[in-house]
Design a protein around this motif. Structure first.
Motif, PDB file in Angstrom:
ATOM      1  N   LEU A  26      -1.194 -11.627   3.623  1.00  0.00           N
ATOM      2  CA  LEU A  26      -0.067 -12.512   2.926  1.00  0.00           C
ATOM      3  C   LEU A  26      -0.719 -13.202   2.943  1.00  0.00           C
ATOM      4  O   LEU A  26      -1.062 -14.573   2.377  1.00  0.00           O
ATOM      5  CB  LEU A  26       1.081 -13.246   3.941  1.00  0.00           C
ATOM      6  N   GLN A  27      -2.485 -13.665   2.885  1.00  0.00           N
ATOM      7  CA  GLN A  27      -3.606 -14.543   2.238  1.00  0.00           C
ATOM      8  C   GLN A  27      -3.401 -14.498   0.625  1.00  0.00           C
ATOM      9  O   GLN A  27      -3.790 -15.374   0.603  1.00  0.00           O
ATOM     10  CB  GLN A  27      -4.890 -13.330   3.306  1.00  0.00           C
ATOM     11  N   GLY A  28      -3.556 -13.352   0.375  1.00  0.00           N
ATOM     12  CA  GLY A  28      -2.996 -13.237  -1.665  1.00  0.00           C
ATOM     13  C   GLY A  28      -2.264 -15.001  -2.096  1.00  0.00           C
ATOM     14  O   GLY A  28      -2.834 -15.122  -2.955  1.00  0.00           O
ATOM     15  N   ILE A  29      -1.142 -14.514  -1.297  1.00  0.00           N
ATOM     16  CA  ILE A  29       0.044 -15.548  -1.455  1.00  0.00           C
ATOM     17  C   ILE A  29      -0.571 -16.801  -1.515  1.00  0.00           C
ATOM     18  O   ILE A  29      -0.255 -17.796  -0.943  1.00  0.00           O
ATOM     19  CB  ILE A  29       1.398 -14.964  -0.881  1.00  0.00           C
TER      20      ILE A  29
ATOM     21  N   GLY B 276      -4.980   2.042  -4.839  1.00  0.00           N
ATOM     22  CA  GLY B 276      -4.316   1.913  -6.194  1.00  0.00           C
ATOM     23  C   GLY B 276      -3.577   1.301  -6.084  1.00  0.00           C
ATOM     24  O   GLY B 276      -2.764   0.966  -4.986  1.00  0.00           O
ATOM     25  N   PRO B 277      -2.596   0.602  -6.887  1.00  0.00           N
ATOM     26  CA  PRO B 277      -1.345  -0.151  -7.618  1.00  0.00           C
ATOM     27  C   PRO B 277      -0.127   0.919  -7.088  1.00  0.00           C
ATOM     28  O   PRO B 277       0.965   0.282  -6.337  1.00  0.00           O
ATOM     29  CB  PRO B 277      -1.906  -0.508  -8.650  1.00  0.00           C
ATOM     30  N   LEU B 278       0.126   2.106  -6.893  1.00  0.00           N
ATOM     31  CA  LEU B 278       0.968   2.636  -6.418  1.00  0.00           C
ATOM     32  C   LEU B 278       1.010   3.286  -4.699  1.00  0.00           C
ATOM     33  O   LEU B 278       2.843   3.270  -4.705  1.00  0.00           O
ATOM     34  CB  LEU B 278       1.382   3.976  -7.335  1.00  0.00           C
ATOM     35  N   SER B 279       0.498   3.119  -4.664  1.00  0.00           N
ATOM     36  CA  SER B 279       0.058   3.381  -2.993  1.00  0.00           C
ATOM     37  C   SER B 279       1.285   2.157  -1.853  1.00  0.00           C
ATOM     38  O   SER B 279       1.110   1.695  -2.653  1.00  0.00           O
ATOM     39  CB  SER B 279      -0.891   4.052  -2.501  1.00  0.00           C
ATOM     40  N   LEU B 280       2.182   2.966  -0.862  1.00  0.00           N
ATOM     41  CA  LEU B 280       2.424   2.160  -0.007  1.00  0.00           C
ATOM     42  C   LEU B 280       1.274   1.388   1.039  1.00  0.00           C
ATOM     43  O   LEU B 280       0.492   1.649   0.933  1.00  0.00           O
ATOM     44  CB  LEU B 280       3.728   2.234   1.291  1.00  0.00           C
ATOM     45  N   PRO B 281       2.275   0.460   1.302  1.00  0.00           N
ATOM     46  CA  PRO B 281       0.875  -1.056   1.522  1.00  0.00           C
ATOM     47  C   PRO B 281       1.241  -0.499   3.205  1.00  0.00           C
ATOM     48  O   PRO B 281       2.005   0.096   3.656  1.00  0.00           O
ATOM     49  CB  PRO B 281       1.787  -2.151   1.909  1.00  0.00           C
TER      50      PRO B 281
ATOM     51  N   ASN C  29       2.407  -4.951  -3.888  1.00  0.00           N
ATOM     52  CA  ASN C  29       0.602  -5.134  -4.405  1.00  0.00           C
ATOM     53  C   ASN C  29       0.569  -6.545  -4.218  1.00  0.00           C
ATOM     54  O   ASN C  29      -0.192  -7.108  -3.637  1.00  0.00           O
ATOM     55  CB  ASN C  29       0.375  -4.729  -5.595  1.00  0.00           C
ATOM     56  N   ALA C  30       1.248  -7.688  -3.701  1.00  0.00           N
ATOM     57  CA  ALA C  30       1.295  -8.914  -3.529  1.00  0.00           C
ATOM     58  C   ALA C  30       0.718  -8.902  -2.024  1.00  0.00           C
ATOM     59  O   ALA C  30       0.120  -9.421  -1.317  1.00  0.00           O
ATOM     60  CB  ALA C  30       3.065  -9.425  -3.418  1.00  0.00           C
ATOM     61  N   ILE C  31       1.412  -7.909  -1.089  1.00  0.00           N
ATOM     62  CA  ILE C  31       1.039  -8.050  -0.206  1.00  0.00           C
ATOM     63  C   ILE C  31       0.317  -6.992   0.608  1.00  0.00           C
ATOM     64  O   ILE C  31       0.117  -6.277   1.743  1.00  0.00           O
ATOM     65  CB  ILE C  31       2.343  -7.631   0.847  1.00  0.00           C
ATOM     66  N   LYS C  32      -0.740  -6.510  -0.350  1.00  0.00           N
ATOM     67  CA  LYS C  32      -1.732  -5.747  -0.417  1.00  0.00           C
ATOM     68  C   LYS C  32      -3.209  -6.817   0.218  1.00  0.00           C
ATOM     69  O   LYS C  32      -3.360  -7.348  -0.910  1.00  0.00           O
ATOM     70  CB  LYS C  32      -2.316  -4.808  -0.446  1.00  0.00           C
TER      71      LYS C  32
ATOM     72  N   THR D 144      -4.228  -8.070  -6.229  1.00  0.00           N
ATOM     73  CA  THR D 144      -3.124  -8.705  -5.216  1.00  0.00           C
ATOM     74  C   THR D 144      -2.852  -9.840  -5.331  1.00  0.00           C
ATOM     75  O   THR D 144      -1.487 -10.368  -5.309  1.00  0.00           O
ATOM     76  CB  THR D 144      -4.215  -8.556  -3.928  1.00  0.00           C
ATOM     77  N   MET D 145      -3.545 -10.699  -5.980  1.00  0.00           N
ATOM     78  CA  MET D 145      -3.325 -12.209  -5.784  1.00  0.00           C
ATOM     79  C   MET D 145      -2.568 -12.837  -7.496  1.00  0.00           C
ATOM     80  O   MET D 145      -2.066 -13.191  -7.953  1.00  0.00           O
ATOM     81  CB  MET D 145      -4.650 -13.113  -6.156  1.00  0.00           C
ATOM     82  N   SER D 146      -3.186 -11.722  -8.236  1.00  0.00           N
ATOM     83  CA  SER D 146      -2.028 -11.504 -10.086  1.00  0.00           C
ATOM     84  C   SER D 146      -0.644 -11.282  -9.384  1.00  0.00           C
ATOM     85  O   SER D 146       0.137 -11.613 -10.107  1.00  0.00           O
ATOM     86  CB  SER D 146      -2.662 -10.767 -10.194  1.00  0.00           C
ATOM     87  N   SER D 147      -0.508 -10.227  -8.830  1.00  0.00           N
ATOM     88  CA  SER D 147       0.404  -9.893  -8.000  1.00  0.00           C
ATOM     89  C   SER D 147       1.486 -10.862  -7.537  1.00  0.00           C
ATOM     90  O   SER D 147       2.957 -10.956  -7.694  1.00  0.00           O
ATOM     91  CB  SER D 147       0.033  -8.604  -7.324  1.00  0.00           C
TER      92      SER D 147
END
Length: 273
Positions: free
Chosen positions: A52-55, A42-47, A30-33, A239-242
């Protein structure tokens, strides 16, 4: 162990490993979505790609480089100082057999059972009175005392079984107590000391409550405190929280993986002894 019993144990260990790793994998995905991708699938899907903008946004928003350095400085200082203090205390209690040794060890054991909430009020006013409030030094001193209490209790039991013949031979050769500690006791006890060093670093890195009490400015906060404060403000998307969770736990995981062999060797040697 052979036959079905062995496979049952291996299967149980595999399930346990999956259960422990699964949350970390979900956070990393979720961090790279992108926020749009998270909302759509949703949270369980593959990116679909590497976002990387959220990071980057999280890193800049909380000045994560500063928080990272603060956590490393505090954790490394506490680990080294607590281990050194534990070795000196345990040498006196486990080998020196000082008078009242049992009651001193009971005192250290009681200190380890005290909840941190009971320490918040006196530590806050002591830091204020000493002029150390909102400084990394205050956390280093407090956490060193807390970790050294556990280290002293553990190492005293280990050094209590130290072969007396070795120390007697060293004394005959003219080695004083300090030289015997540095040249004999510490090298032989190095596996246990290394285990304590690793655990003290990780425990201090993950500490949240006491740094939250003693560090209030943005320039002195540690990674867990910054994450907790930012999460409480509720202005981050999923995503930013992840991304924040991933960056918060990743340094401790990397440190553990780097010193995994040292940790395993220390535990194995202790078990064999």
């Amino acid at each position: 162990m052979r036959g079905p019993g062995r496979w049952a144990v291996l299967a149980a260990l595999a399930v346990l490993a999956v259960v422990m790793i699964f949350p970390f994998v979900i956070v990393a995905m979720n961090a790279i979505k992108s926020p749009a991708e998270y909302s759509s699938h949703g949270p369980l899907s593959l990116p679909d790609g590497l976002y990387l903008q959220g990071i980057v946004d999280f890193w800049n928003r909380v000045q994560f480089g500063t928080k990272l350095w603060n956590s490393f400085l505090i954790s490394a200082s506490v680990a080294v100082l607590a281990v050194a203090l534990s070795v000196l205390n345990a040498y006196a209690l486990g080998i020196g057999r000082v008078k009242g040794r049992l009651w001193i060890l009971v005192l250290f054991l009681v200190a380890n059972t005290l909840p941190q909430e009971s320490l918040a009020y006196p530590l806050y006013y002591l830091a204020k009175a000493a002029g150390l409030y909102d400084t990394q030094l205050a956390v280093i001193i407090v956490m060193t005392a807390i970790q050294a209490a556990f280290g002293t209790y553990l190492l005293s039991a280990v050094l209590g079984q130290f072969p007396k013949e070795i120390l007697e031979a060293a004394a005959i050769d003219g080695a004083g107590r300090l030289r015997a500690l540095v040249r004999i006791v510490v090298p032989i006890s190095r596996p246990t000391i290394n285990v304590l060093l690793i655990f003290f670093f990780i425990w201090t890195w993950n500490e949240f409550f006491l740094p939250l009490i003693l560090l209030i400015s943005n320039d002195t906060q540690t990674v867990p405190v910054a994450l907790g404060v930012l999460q409480g403000e509720r202005y981050m998307d999923a995503t930013m929280s992840s991304a924040s969770a991933l960056l918060g736990v990743l340094p401790a995981v990397v440190f553990f993986l780097i010193f995994q062999r040292t940790l395993t060797r220390g535990v194995t040697v202790g078990a064999i002894k």
